[in-house]
Design an enzyme around this catalytic site. Sequence first.
Site, PDB file in Angstrom:
ATOM      1  N   ASP A  10       0.734  -1.172  -0.085  1.00 17.20           N
ATOM      2  CA  ASP A  10       0.008  -0.014   0.013  1.00 17.20           C
ATOM      3  C   ASP A  10       0.879   1.450   0.013  1.00 17.20           C
ATOM      4  O   ASP A  10       0.255   2.408  -0.789  1.00 17.20           O
ATOM      5  CB  ASP A  10      -0.853  -0.049   1.100  1.00 17.20           C
ATOM      6  CG  ASP A  10      -2.231  -0.757   0.725  1.00 17.20           C
ATOM      7  OD1 ASP A  10      -2.290  -1.464  -0.324  1.00 17.20           O
ATOM      8  OD2 ASP A  10      -3.235  -0.524   1.834  1.00 17.20           O
ATOM      9  N   ASN A  26      -5.275  -1.689  -4.410  1.00 25.42           N
ATOM     10  CA  ASN A  26      -6.199  -1.761  -3.731  1.00 25.42           C
ATOM     11  C   ASN A  26      -5.836  -0.947  -2.404  1.00 25.42           C
ATOM     12  O   ASN A  26      -6.385  -1.026  -1.289  1.00 25.42           O
ATOM     13  CB  ASN A  26      -6.692  -3.045  -3.319  1.00 25.42           C
ATOM     14  CG  ASN A  26      -8.040  -3.213  -2.738  1.00 25.42           C
ATOM     15  OD1 ASN A  26      -8.933  -2.315  -2.767  1.00 25.42           O
ATOM     16  ND2 ASN A  26      -8.404  -4.347  -2.159  1.00 25.42           N
ATOM     17  N   ARG A  69     -15.427  -0.389  -4.751  1.00 20.05           N
ATOM     18  CA  ARG A  69     -15.438   0.212  -3.289  1.00 20.05           C
ATOM     19  C   ARG A  69     -15.941   1.723  -3.380  1.00 20.05           C
ATOM     20  O   ARG A  69     -15.549   2.503  -4.299  1.00 20.05           O
ATOM     21  CB  ARG A  69     -14.431   0.341  -2.570  1.00 20.05           C
ATOM     22  CG  ARG A  69     -13.765  -1.082  -2.190  1.00 20.05           C
ATOM     23  CD  ARG A  69     -12.185  -1.145  -1.846  1.00 20.05           C
ATOM     24  NE  ARG A  69     -12.167  -0.729  -0.437  1.00 20.05           N
ATOM     25  CZ  ARG A  69     -10.870  -0.603   0.322  1.00 20.05           C
ATOM     26  NH1 ARG A  69      -9.727  -1.073  -0.310  1.00 20.05           N
ATOM     27  NH2 ARG A  69     -10.981   0.011   1.542  1.00 20.05           N
ATOM     28  N   SER A 106     -15.609   5.259  12.580  1.00 16.80           N
ATOM     29  CA  SER A 106     -14.191   5.187  12.879  1.00 16.80           C
ATOM     30  C   SER A 106     -13.346   6.457  13.276  1.00 16.80           C
ATOM     31  O   SER A 106     -12.489   6.813  12.536  1.00 16.80           O
ATOM     32  CB  SER A 106     -13.637   4.742  11.252  1.00 16.80           C
ATOM     33  OG  SER A 106     -14.408   3.740  10.664  1.00 16.80           O
ATOM     34  N   ASP A 123     -10.887  -2.301  12.066  1.00 19.72           N
ATOM     35  CA  ASP A 123      -9.840  -3.314  11.441  1.00 19.72           C
ATOM     36  C   ASP A 123      -9.478  -4.514  12.628  1.00 19.72           C
ATOM     37  O   ASP A 123      -9.532  -5.429  12.429  1.00 19.72           O
ATOM     38  CB  ASP A 123      -8.503  -2.666  11.076  1.00 19.72           C
ATOM     39  CG  ASP A 123      -8.699  -2.032   9.742  1.00 19.72           C
ATOM     40  OD1 ASP A 123      -9.899  -2.109   9.144  1.00 19.72           O
ATOM     41  OD2 ASP A 123      -7.942  -1.095   9.313  1.00 19.72           O
ATOM     42  N   GLU A 162     -11.538  -4.545   1.683  1.00 20.55           N
ATOM     43  CA  GLU A 162     -10.747  -5.135   1.000  1.00 20.55           C
ATOM     44  C   GLU A 162     -11.609  -6.266   0.111  1.00 20.55           C
ATOM     45  O   GLU A 162     -11.536  -6.542  -0.892  1.00 20.55           O
ATOM     46  CB  GLU A 162      -9.329  -5.770   1.264  1.00 20.55           C
ATOM     47  CG  GLU A 162      -8.275  -4.756   1.482  1.00 20.55           C
ATOM     48  CD  GLU A 162      -8.247  -3.703   2.723  1.00 20.55           C
ATOM     49  OE1 GLU A 162      -9.452  -3.686   3.198  1.00 20.55           O
ATOM     50  OE2 GLU A 162      -7.232  -3.368   3.031  1.00 20.55           O
ATOM     51  N   HIS A 189      -5.624  -8.915   3.392  1.00 19.05           N
ATOM     52  CA  HIS A 189      -4.584  -9.120   4.512  1.00 19.05           C
ATOM     53  C   HIS A 189      -5.101  -9.540   5.779  1.00 19.05           C
ATOM     54  O   HIS A 189      -4.496 -10.452   6.570  1.00 19.05           O
ATOM     55  CB  HIS A 189      -3.679  -8.009   4.372  1.00 19.05           C
ATOM     56  CG  HIS A 189      -4.040  -6.417   4.762  1.00 19.05           C
ATOM     57  ND1 HIS A 189      -3.735  -5.761   5.439  1.00 19.05           N
ATOM     58  CD2 HIS A 189      -5.366  -6.234   4.296  1.00 19.05           C
ATOM     59  CE1 HIS A 189      -4.649  -4.591   5.754  1.00 19.05           C
ATOM     60  NE2 HIS A 189      -5.435  -4.782   4.757  1.00 19.05           N
ATOM     61  N   ARG A 190      -6.006  -8.856   6.251  1.00 15.93           N
ATOM     62  CA  ARG A 190      -6.475  -9.151   7.454  1.00 15.93           C
ATOM     63  C   ARG A 190      -7.325 -10.100   7.738  1.00 15.93           C
ATOM     64  O   ARG A 190      -7.402 -10.705   8.701  1.00 15.93           O
ATOM     65  CB  ARG A 190      -7.467  -7.823   7.843  1.00 15.93           C
ATOM     66  CG  ARG A 190      -6.613  -6.456   8.017  1.00 15.93           C
ATOM     67  CD  ARG A 190      -7.009  -5.389   9.106  1.00 15.93           C
ATOM     68  NE  ARG A 190      -6.649  -4.209   8.785  1.00 15.93           N
ATOM     69  CZ  ARG A 190      -5.330  -4.160   9.073  1.00 15.93           C
ATOM     70  NH1 ARG A 190      -4.494  -4.876   9.843  1.00 15.93           N
ATOM     71  NH2 ARG A 190      -4.551  -2.927   8.797  1.00 15.93           N
ATOM     72  N   LYS A 221       0.238  -6.503   1.511  1.00 17.08           N
ATOM     73  CA  LYS A 221      -0.459  -5.240   1.430  1.00 17.08           C
ATOM     74  C   LYS A 221      -0.075  -4.238   2.541  1.00 17.08           C
ATOM     75  O   LYS A 221       0.300  -3.069   2.440  1.00 17.08           O
ATOM     76  CB  LYS A 221      -2.060  -5.401   1.724  1.00 17.08           C
ATOM     77  CG  LYS A 221      -2.764  -4.058   1.485  1.00 17.08           C
ATOM     78  CD  LYS A 221      -4.261  -4.532   1.284  1.00 17.08           C
ATOM     79  CE  LYS A 221      -4.789  -3.320   0.471  1.00 17.08           C
ATOM     80  NZ  LYS A 221      -5.220  -2.055   1.350  1.00 17.08           N
TER      81      LYS A 221
END
Length: 651
Positions: free
Chosen positions: A49, A92, A122, A197, A316, A344, A389-390, A415
């Site tokens: 990223d 992304n 998105r 957030s 996250d 994502e 990734h998460r 990422k």
Amino acid sequence: MEFLELPPARLAAGTVRLPGSKSLSNRYLLLAALAHGETRIRGLLEADDVERMLEALTALGIVWRREESGDLLVRGSGGAFPARQAELFLGNAGTAFRPLTAALALSGGHYRLSGVPRMHERPIGDLVDALRQIGADIRYLGEEGFPPLEIRPAALRHVGRVTVRGEASSQFLTALLMALPLTGAATTVKVAGELISKPYIDITLSLMARFGVAVARQGWQAFEVPAAAGYRSPGEVSIEGDASAASYFLAAGAVGGGPVRVLGAGRDSIQGDVRFAEALAAMGARIEMGADWIEARAPLHGGLKAVTLDGNAIPDAAMTLAVVALFAEGTTRLDNIASWRVKETDRIAAMSTELRKLGATVEEGSDWIAVTPGPSLAPGAAIDTYDDHRMAMSFSLACLGGVALRINDPKCVNKTFPEYFQEFARLVAPVIAIDGPAASGKGTVAARVAQALGFHYLDSGALYRLVALAALRAGTALDDEAGLARLASTLPAAFAGDRALLDGADVTEAIRSEECSVAASRVAALPAVRAALLGRQRAWQKPSGLVAEGRDMGSVVFLWAPLKIYLTASVEARAERRYKQLIEKGMSANMATLLQDLRERDARDSARAVAPLQRNADAELLDTTAMTVEEAVAWVVDKARQRMPQIMARS
Ligand code: DC
């Protein structure tokens, strides 16, 4: 498709230095690029990223360079970007796409921005709508409301007030706030609807202030960006460790006993995700915090308990909780997480599908998820990661339930955290590294410690001896570095119990010959040979633990080993031990010669240019001159139990 097999584990302990925060890295890069003056950025994250952002800045005419120290120097443009025209591909990376869209829309040039197919799913309409209120000319090149985008030069209007919706993503507000100082005019940003957030907005405001633009905020409804002459570099900024990445390790500590300590983010962090630790504490984990570290351990009594939590402030890190729920008694419910659907991947759907593979009962709604673990974890699940990734990082925790697990497409962690799985392995697979001078008895002690703890044992010296024997047999010259390295990387060697095998034949005695010892010492001095054996040595790291013995076990191969021992004895004691050994074997021996040999060998080993014999600063010194083997073994085992609490539980 590529996949990674995670072996079953139960225990996790150790210390992890966090990679730089993604949120801070990309914000600082943009601010440094727009600012007057040069900025030195320390601790920048090195991951996909951030690479996308750096590529974009290059395309926009920003000059930056990475120093050997890893510091990045960015020469700011002092306003709009030098390149008046550019095509940007941003993968992304939402933290690059949204802020760049806003900054470019107010820059007066002609630009196109695109990303991977998921980026084009998105939404970005809320940000475009806000920018159009100031007169920005932004067009959708695909579907209305989504990237890719085209931006054209436009006459901006100083309307003094802009409204942006806050329910879909806080990044739209972040993008707008960071870009507005480019206009020079004072502007009030009003937030319509509930802002999600929120902690990320605090990060944005705090960083803008460091670059000389102080935004006044009234609650979370209105933000006043002052009329300013743009950003000014503070000269140097340091990036904290990534608090979202910290969540996986802290969770590992809470599930796998701990203590697991993360370095780089703590009480003083400006990242909202450090509050993930509070959620773990609510589940019963024991948490300790310092200014820039956090440590997590399992509950003192009983297991983790389920919680119901509003995940809005930590969207996250809340994903990590959904997987920790597999280890908690009861139903863990995460509310107010609608943003998961536009990340994502659709993270609510993805989480549900994959958690079910592990035997959990999962319910989901438009903005919530509830997870109840099954009676036991289903073994052998193949977890899909959806290029997220998460997903990959949070599901790695499941192996701590004592089940083998397959993670599909593990490289998606690039990422934000390319080294994630190595770091994770370090915590769940303990290593003791033992080194010391010749004839110190380190081999005997290491082997017996391994036996006492039920760990694997790696005699790395035997590997060098095997390479030497193979070279002698193949007629490879002992100074042919490339040839020897090739030999080492394809060495048909194996160990069966305490026997060493080459091409399937027992060579245990052969590799101990004088000729082989001399040859081993020569091949071990060649960097290419050492590099060729690195992967092979690291593959010995297993969840059940490893005692690795040899020259650079603690300084190179298992640099992260939680326990390193430098085992030594006076040269007289060592000579005497060798003397007894030889006599017992019915061989002739002479004390004076043995002493002389050892002294010469010590000098050679310490003076060697490559991997010299030396005690690392972080290695425990064990002088066995007046100790029996049993005493030395007991000493190391005791240290191991203190240092690696995860092995307490199994012995
Ligand atoms: O421990 P040993 O005598 O079996 O080791 C054989 C040779 O390899 C010796 O010269 C030291 C060297 N060695 C090394 O350079 N690095 C290691 N990790 C282990 C051994």
